[in-house]
Scaffold this motif. Structure first.
Motif, short mmCIF file in Angstrom:
data_model
loop_
_atom_site.label_atom_id
_atom_site.label_comp_id
_atom_site.label_asym_id
_atom_site.label_seq_id
_atom_site.Cartn_x
_atom_site.Cartn_y
_atom_site.Cartn_z
N SER A 27 0.82 -1.21 -0.13
CA SER A 27 0.20 0.32 0.05
C SER A 27 0.44 1.89 0.31
N LYS A 28 1.95 1.28 0.94
CA LYS A 28 3.23 2.25 0.49
C LYS A 28 3.71 2.83 -0.24
N ASP A 29 4.39 1.64 -1.36
CA ASP A 29 4.47 1.38 -2.48
C ASP A 29 3.74 1.65 -3.43
N TYR A 30 2.56 1.25 -3.15
CA TYR A 30 1.37 1.92 -4.06
C TYR A 30 0.62 3.38 -4.42
N ALA A 31 1.07 4.35 -2.90
CA ALA A 31 0.10 4.57 -2.65
C ALA A 31 0.06 6.19 -4.19
N GLY A 32 -1.70 6.66 -3.72
CA GLY A 32 -1.85 7.15 -5.19
C GLY A 32 -2.27 6.51 -6.68
N ARG A 33 -1.60 5.20 -6.42
CA ARG A 33 -1.79 4.60 -7.92
C ARG A 33 -3.33 3.69 -7.90
N GLU A 34 -3.45 2.56 -8.53
CA GLU A 34 -4.43 1.18 -8.55
C GLU A 34 -3.68 0.63 -9.76
N LEU A 35 -3.58 -1.03 -8.92
CA LEU A 35 -3.19 -1.41 -9.09
C LEU A 35 -3.97 -2.93 -9.89
N VAL A 36 -3.04 -3.76 -11.09
CA VAL A 36 -4.06 -5.30 -11.28
C VAL A 36 -3.09 -5.83 -10.33
N VAL A 37 -4.18 -7.11 -9.55
CA VAL A 37 -3.55 -7.92 -9.25
C VAL A 37 -4.12 -8.94 -9.34
N ILE A 38 -3.33 -9.69 -9.95
CA ILE A 38 -2.86 -11.68 -10.86
C ILE A 38 -2.75 -12.03 -10.01
N GLY A 39 -4.12 -12.73 -9.92
CA GLY A 39 -3.75 -13.87 -8.77
C GLY A 39 -3.36 -15.50 -9.80
N ALA A 44 -3.41 -19.61 -5.33
CA ALA A 44 -3.03 -18.45 -4.60
C ALA A 44 -4.40 -18.03 -4.14
N PHE A 45 -6.00 -18.87 -4.62
CA PHE A 45 -6.80 -17.82 -4.18
C PHE A 45 -7.21 -17.71 -2.63
N ILE A 46 -6.44 -18.21 -1.50
CA ILE A 46 -7.07 -18.05 -0.27
C ILE A 46 -6.07 -16.49 -0.25
N PHE A 47 -4.57 -17.04 -0.30
CA PHE A 47 -3.96 -15.74 0.07
C PHE A 47 -3.78 -14.40 -0.69
N MET A 48 -4.27 -14.83 -1.80
CA MET A 48 -5.19 -13.02 -2.26
C MET A 48 -6.05 -12.90 -2.07
N PHE A 63 -7.23 -13.64 -12.94
CA PHE A 63 -6.48 -14.67 -12.63
C PHE A 63 -6.18 -15.36 -13.83
N VAL A 64 -5.40 -15.54 -13.63
CA VAL A 64 -4.34 -17.34 -15.17
C VAL A 64 -4.81 -18.38 -13.89
N ARG A 65 -4.67 -19.35 -15.05
CA ARG A 65 -4.41 -20.33 -14.98
C ARG A 65 -3.15 -20.84 -15.29
N VAL A 66 -2.47 -21.53 -14.02
CA VAL A 66 -0.96 -21.94 -14.83
C VAL A 66 -0.53 -23.20 -14.17
N ARG A 92 -0.65 -0.62 -16.87
CA ARG A 92 -1.25 -0.06 -15.67
C ARG A 92 -0.25 -1.01 -14.71
N ASP A 93 -0.48 -1.05 -13.48
CA ASP A 93 0.84 -1.58 -12.62
C ASP A 93 0.19 -2.87 -12.21
N ILE A 94 0.93 -4.09 -12.28
CA ILE A 94 0.60 -4.92 -12.02
C ILE A 94 1.14 -5.77 -11.00
N LEU A 95 0.46 -6.33 -10.12
CA LEU A 95 0.72 -7.73 -9.40
C LEU A 95 0.38 -8.82 -9.47
N ILE A 96 1.70 -9.75 -9.46
CA ILE A 96 0.73 -10.78 -9.37
C ILE A 96 1.02 -11.46 -7.86
N VAL A 97 0.20 -12.53 -8.19
CA VAL A 97 0.18 -13.17 -6.52
C VAL A 97 0.46 -14.06 -6.50
N GLU A 98 1.07 -15.35 -5.90
CA GLU A 98 1.47 -16.76 -6.26
C GLU A 98 1.71 -16.73 -4.58
N ASP A 99 1.27 -18.21 -4.68
CA ASP A 99 1.21 -19.38 -3.34
C ASP A 99 2.79 -19.40 -3.69
#
Ligand code: PRP
Length: 174
Positions: A27-39, A44-48, A63-66, A92-99
């Motif tokens: 949240s600090k690193d992306y303050a003032g921006r909007e993220l696209v979070v890709i699980g 990753a579903f619970i962590f995300m 989400f992607v399925r890999v 866009r600013d992308i954050l990939i979320v992985e377990d």
């Protein structure tokens, strides 16, 4: 699970505390921006779900399925995408979320795949960084916990599709 020897590795309380710390940093690193979070499904579903609810910056989710593992615990080394994102990520600013990152092959493949769509930035957040079996050089931007080796289940992580629903993380012996 009763037939498999298991030991708790991270309790739900420890996990919640760490997720809040990571979300605060993001949240600090992306303050003032909007993220696209890709699980990355499924693990990753619970962590995300926990992570995005602790963010104080707005985000869209996709989400992607890999798939890289077979039915056992060893990575097959072969990465296959079976579900792509449905969001435009150009600029866009992308954050990939992985377990978990293990060999690193899944994330290497996905990062290359997403970079071709010209996002403004791309960072990676993993719940567990498992370092011993790395096959490609890879560092997560945000990592919940680091472990050397061992097979872990719970909090989204499975063994042959079992045990994802456990609120705590266990290390198992097979
Ligand atoms: C697992 C895990 C990661 C990947 C990590 O996925 O969720 O996506 O393997 O391994 P790597 O770093 O060696 O590539 P899996 O294919 O088991 O699918 P799942 O998320 O449905 O459990």
């Amino acid at each position: 699970m009763d037939q498999i020897s298991k030991q708790i590795l991270f309790s739900r309380d420890e996990i919640q505390k760490r997720v809040r710390e990571i979300a605060s940093q993001i949240s600090k690193d992306y303050a003032g921006r909007e993220l696209v979070v890709i699980g990355i499904l499924k693990g990753a579903f619970i962590f995300m779900a926990d992570l995005v609810r602790e963010l104080s910056v707005p985000c869209k989710v996709d989400f992607v399925r890999v798939a890289s593992y077979g039915a056992g615990s060893e990575s097959s080394g072969k990465v296959v995408m079976t579900k792509d994102i449905e969001t435009s990520i150009k600029g866009r600013d992308i954050l990939i979320v992985e377990d978990i990152v293990d060999s690193g092959l899944t994330l290497q493949y996905l990062v290359n795949w997403l970079k071709e769509r010209n996002p403004h930035s791309l960072k990676i957040c993993v719940f567990l960084d498992k370092r011993k079996r790395r096959k490609v050089s890879f560092e997560a931007d945000y990592a919940g916990f680091t472990i050397d080796d061992g097979f872990v289940v719970g909090y989204g992580l499975d063994f042959d599709e079992q045990f994802r629903f456990f609120p705590d993380v266990y290390i198992i012996e097979q």
